[in-house]
Design an enzyme around this catalytic site. Structure first.
Site, PDB file in Angstrom:
ATOM      1  N   CYS A 113      11.384 -54.993  54.530  1.00  0.00           N
ATOM      2  CA  CYS A 113      10.894 -53.834  54.994  1.00  0.00           C
ATOM      3  C   CYS A 113      11.465 -52.595  54.606  1.00  0.00           C
ATOM      4  CB  CYS A 113      10.607 -53.961  56.666  1.00  0.00           C
ATOM      5  SG  CYS A 113       9.721 -53.080  57.611  1.00  0.00           S
ATOM      6  N   HIS A 114      12.258 -51.827  55.776  1.00  0.00           N
ATOM      7  CA  HIS A 114      13.257 -50.819  55.358  1.00  0.00           C
ATOM      8  C   HIS A 114      14.536 -51.236  54.844  1.00  0.00           C
ATOM      9  CE1 HIS A 114      10.147 -48.774  57.721  1.00  0.00           C
ATOM     10  NE2 HIS A 114      10.657 -47.749  57.275  1.00  0.00           N
TER      11      HIS A 114
END
Length: 193
Positions: A113-114
């Site tokens: 994800c991030h």
């Protein structure tokens, strides 16, 4: 329980704001494969997880402060996402150095994800093929990575995924890559296809 990762030591680097499911599912997967997982943080007490950006999740006890450990203490690294978590990590020089040391040693890293934001700050993405959450893809490209839109991407021991929806593929691939161990990361290498 299986034994693909028997006695392998896995660091999970996170702080307040980590996406809870991106911590719990990979940790469960590596532990079920026989690994010993350790939650490492820039804090030394506990961290607040999130379910999305606005819904606080559970609190988790920190098992090691990043200032007290080194990449040499572990066989692999997991970087959960959440918007706030990697943003805070990439501002901490000890966390960035910890991540860079894994990459420099060719030790496998999983970032979801991030989570790859911390890899950007560590300066380890040039010439690598990765994926990540759509809003960080420009940052990944600007760091020299080739960015693709797939549920899981592996490039010489670096495993990346886009979002919690990709967790089944991400967890399976980190077990495989962590079992393989160190990867040679030649300078100026062409990204894997």
């Amino acid at each position: 329980m299986t034994d693909e990762l028997r006695d392998r030591k896995i660091a999970i680097l996170a702080t307040d704001g980590m996406e809870q499911v991106e911590y719990e599912e990979p940790r469960k997967a590596v532990e079920e494969a026989g690994a010993i997982a350790t939650l490492v943080s820039i804090k030394d007490d506990e961290i607040q997880a999130m379910n999305g950006d606005l819904d606080p999740g559970d609190r988790f006890p920190v098992e090691a402060a990043v200032v007290n450990v080194a990449a040499e203490d572990f066989d692999a690294l997991i970087l959960p996402g959440g918007t706030i978590n990697p943003d805070r990590l990439r501002a901490d020089p000890h966390a960035v150095a910890f991540v860079r040391a894994f990459a420099d040693a060719g030790k496998p890293i999983g970032a979801i994800c991030h989570g790859p934001w911390t890899l950007v700050e560590a300066g380890v993405l040039a010439g690598r093929t990765v994926t990540g959450y759509p809003s960080i893809r420009t940052d990944l490209r600007n760091a020299g990575a080739e960015v693709v839109d797939r549920e899981v991407v592996t490039d010489r021991g670096l495993v990346t995924s886009r979002s919690p929806d990709d967790l089944p593929a991400f967890c399976a691939k980190i077990i495989e890559e962590f079992a393989e161990g160190r990867h040679r990361v030649p300078t100026g290498a062409v990204p894997a296809e």
